[in-house]
Design an enzyme around this catalytic site. Structure first.
Site, PDB file in Angstrom:
ATOM      1  N   GLU A   1       0.951  -1.283   0.070  1.00  0.00           N
ATOM      2  CA  GLU A   1       0.001   0.017  -0.236  1.00  0.00           C
ATOM      3  C   GLU A   1       0.739   1.277  -0.058  1.00  0.00           C
ATOM      4  OE1 GLU A   1      -3.223   0.571  -0.035  1.00  0.00           O
ATOM      5  OE2 GLU A   1      -4.302  -1.222   0.249  1.00  0.00           O
TER       6      GLU A   1
ATOM      7  N   HIS B   1      -3.098  -2.696  -8.543  1.00  0.00           N
ATOM      8  CA  HIS B   1      -4.550  -3.289  -8.256  1.00  0.00           C
ATOM      9  C   HIS B   1      -5.520  -3.027  -9.381  1.00  0.00           C
ATOM     10  CE1 HIS B   1      -7.421  -3.545  -4.830  1.00  0.00           C
ATOM     11  NE2 HIS B   1      -7.676  -4.702  -5.363  1.00  0.00           N
TER      12      HIS B   1
END
Length: 260
Positions: free
Chosen positions: A114, A152
């Site tokens: 992340e 993603h």
């Protein structure tokens, strides 16, 4: 009375003799072999938090929340600070329903990273510097192919848009990470099948418009859902790069389980 009792015993024994015994569970003999290794990740997936701070993202990634439990292996702050949340050998819940090439359970096959970013701002130099260090460390230790660093939005194009079109994929490619077209580009031959090349790169084409937007976000810095001039040349080069790579070993994954 003794005769009656003896008769009853004989009758009982006769009944037991004609009734087969219940089946037994097989006995497992442990004979360990040295010819094995641990299941490990083969892909690295990059995300952006789309939250106001790294601290807020950490709280979400570490606890239950109204949107469902999520996690990632690493979080990199905007200032370059690096946090690890899940052991690399364990399955973090970061990919959700996704697909890349022949992989449909990306949580079991990937490392999730992340990036502290709200989706509207550029990614900081300090953050990218830490990311490059981390990619070098992970790919070296886990033997993950360096071109298998993806977003993603690439693996879940109908649901996700991260990292944004502002993400510096070329900077990663210049450092050796991710698949990127080489300059100068050779023109695609007549009749070149762009969709087949998209599938070879790894995109799920069940929603072609979403897949094309994801491709453009990654390689063109926009989210157009129509073919653009130059797309075929980019895909032709990506295809040539992939076809020149060694055939990967078969991937052995655990049985897929429901993912948040």
């Amino acid at each position: 009375m003794r005769a009656i009792a003896l008769a009853l015993v004989l009758a009982t024994l006769a009944g037991c003799a004609t009734t087969p015994p219940p089946p037994r569970e097989p006995v497992v003999a442990w004979r360990p072999s040295l010819n094995h290794d641990a299941r490990s990740a083969v892909v690295i997936v990059l995300h952006q938090t789309e939250m106001e701070s790294a601290e807020a993202a950490l709280l979400t990634l570490q606890t239950r929340n109204s949107g469902g439990r999520v996690s990632a292996h690493y979080l990199i702050g905007d200032d370059g600070a690096l946090f690890q949340l899940v052991d690399e050998g364990k399955r973090a819940w970061h990919a959700g329903a996704s697909r890349w090439g022949g992989l449909s359970d990306l949580n079991s096959a990937s490392i999730g990273i992340e990036l502290d970013n709200d989706g509207q701002e550029p990614f900081s130099d300090a953050q990218i510097a830490t990311l490059l260090w981390l990619l070098d460390d992970i790919t070296s230790r886990l033997d993950i192919p360096k071109h298998l660093v993806i977003g993603h939005g690439d693996i879940a194009p109908t649901r996700k848009r991260d990292p944004s079109a502002l993400f510096p994929w070329k900077r990663l490619a210049d450092a050796g990470y991710g698949l990127w077209p080489r300059a100068p580009l050779a023109p695609a031959p007549a009749g070149f099948d762009r969709w087949a090349a998209m599938r070879l790169v790894g995109y799920d084409l069940s929603d072609p418009d979403a897949a094309l937007r994801a491709f453009h976000r990654h390689y063109r810095g926009n989210e157009e859902s129509q073919w653009l001039p130059g797309d075929a040349d980019i895909l032709f080069d990506l295809q040539r790069q992939l076809m020149g790579m060694p055939e990967p070993l078969p991937l052995i994954l655990p049985t897929p389980t429901p993912t948040p």
